[in-house]
Design a protein around this motif. Structure first.
Motif, PDB file in Angstrom:
ATOM      1  N   ALA A  86       0.843  -1.199   0.000  1.00  0.00           N
ATOM      2  CA  ALA A  86       0.000   0.000   0.000  1.00  0.00           C
ATOM      3  C   ALA A  86       0.876   1.246   0.000  1.00  0.00           C
ATOM      4  N   LEU A  87       1.926   1.240   0.799  1.00  0.00           N
ATOM      5  CA  LEU A  87       2.856   2.371   0.816  1.00  0.00           C
ATOM      6  C   LEU A  87       3.572   2.493  -0.520  1.00  0.00           C
ATOM      7  N   ALA A  88       4.067   1.393  -1.053  1.00  0.00           N
ATOM      8  CA  ALA A  88       4.775   1.424  -2.337  1.00  0.00           C
ATOM      9  C   ALA A  88       3.887   1.992  -3.442  1.00  0.00           C
ATOM     10  N   GLU A  89       2.642   1.591  -3.472  1.00  0.00           N
ATOM     11  CA  GLU A  89       1.713   2.091  -4.501  1.00  0.00           C
ATOM     12  C   GLU A  89       1.472   3.588  -4.360  1.00  0.00           C
ATOM     13  N   ARG A  90       1.344   4.059  -3.137  1.00  0.00           N
ATOM     14  CA  ARG A  90       1.149   5.499  -2.933  1.00  0.00           C
ATOM     15  C   ARG A  90       2.390   6.277  -3.376  1.00  0.00           C
ATOM     16  N   VAL A  91       3.571   5.759  -3.069  1.00  0.00           N
ATOM     17  CA  VAL A  91       4.806   6.438  -3.475  1.00  0.00           C
ATOM     18  C   VAL A  91       4.929   6.432  -4.991  1.00  0.00           C
ATOM     19  N   GLU A  92       4.612   5.315  -5.622  1.00  0.00           N
ATOM     20  CA  GLU A  92       4.641   5.248  -7.087  1.00  0.00           C
ATOM     21  C   GLU A  92       3.723   6.302  -7.703  1.00  0.00           C
ATOM     22  N   ALA A  93       2.589   6.554  -7.098  1.00  0.00           N
ATOM     23  CA  ALA A  93       1.634   7.524  -7.635  1.00  0.00           C
ATOM     24  C   ALA A  93       2.145   8.956  -7.512  1.00  0.00           C
ATOM     25  N   LEU A  94       2.908   9.270  -6.481  1.00  0.00           N
ATOM     26  CA  LEU A  94       3.360  10.645  -6.288  1.00  0.00           C
ATOM     27  C   LEU A  94       4.734  10.931  -6.897  1.00  0.00           C
ATOM     28  N   ALA A  95       5.531   9.925  -7.127  1.00  0.00           N
ATOM     29  CA  ALA A  95       6.916  10.109  -7.603  1.00  0.00           C
ATOM     30  C   ALA A  95       7.019  10.883  -8.918  1.00  0.00           C
ATOM     31  N   PRO A  96       6.156  10.609  -9.910  1.00  0.00           N
ATOM     32  CA  PRO A  96       6.291  11.350 -11.174  1.00  0.00           C
ATOM     33  C   PRO A  96       6.164  12.872 -11.029  1.00  0.00           C
ATOM     34  N   ALA A  97       5.371  13.322 -10.071  1.00  0.00           N
ATOM     35  CA  ALA A  97       5.215  14.772  -9.860  1.00  0.00           C
ATOM     36  C   ALA A  97       6.528  15.426  -9.415  1.00  0.00           C
ATOM     37  N   HIS A  98       7.457  14.623  -8.954  1.00  0.00           N
ATOM     38  CA  HIS A  98       8.772  15.114  -8.510  1.00  0.00           C
ATOM     39  C   HIS A  98       9.855  14.829  -9.558  1.00  0.00           C
ATOM     40  N   GLY A  99       9.436  14.338 -10.709  1.00  0.00           N
ATOM     41  CA  GLY A  99      10.385  14.032 -11.772  1.00  0.00           C
ATOM     42  C   GLY A  99      11.192  12.778 -11.505  1.00  0.00           C
ATOM     43  N   ALA A 100      10.683  11.924 -10.622  1.00  0.00           N
ATOM     44  CA  ALA A 100      11.423  10.717 -10.234  1.00  0.00           C
ATOM     45  C   ALA A 100      11.253   9.618 -11.262  1.00  0.00           C
ATOM     46  N   ASN A 101      12.314   8.882 -11.478  1.00  0.00           N
ATOM     47  CA  ASN A 101      12.254   7.689 -12.323  1.00  0.00           C
ATOM     48  C   ASN A 101      13.158   6.621 -11.755  1.00  0.00           C
TER      49      ASN A 101
END
Length: 101
Positions: A86-101
């Motif tokens: 559940a935590l991993a999925e939430r982080v995956e959803a927000l990471a692109p907004a920070h330019g993360a890959n």
């Protein structure tokens, strides 16, 4: 009430839905690369908010332009549970907004 640990097969199946994540040393983990230290710091701050919302916290490491998460559930004897995904999925959803890959 303690979380129930997932089986190895359940972990492998769930990881297929989370590209970039891996299972190692009884944890699921991922390293994100971002464009700058400021972006990495912002990502860490955003992840910390989500962790507080879920009341589930990872080992979170800030590098110059990287952020690394490693998570398992202490209440399940240090094994991986649904809460970790559940935590991993939430982080995956927000990471692109920070330019993360």
């Amino acid at each position: 009430m303690p979380s129930e640990p997932l089986s190895q097969k359940e972990i492998e199946d769930r990881l297929r839905e989370l590209p970039g994540w891996a299972f190692e040393d009884d944890r699921i983990l991922r390293t994100y690369r971002v464009g700058s230290h400021r972006a990495a710091s912002a990502l860490v701050a955003h992840i910390s908010v989500v962790q507080d919302e879920l009341n589930h916290h990872s080992d979170l490491t800030l590098g110059y332009d990287t952020v690394r998460l490693a998570v398992n559930s202490h209440d399940a004897g240090g094994r991986v549970t649904e809460n970790d995904f559940a935590l991993a999925e939430r982080v995956e959803a927000l990471a692109p907004a920070h330019g993360a890959n």
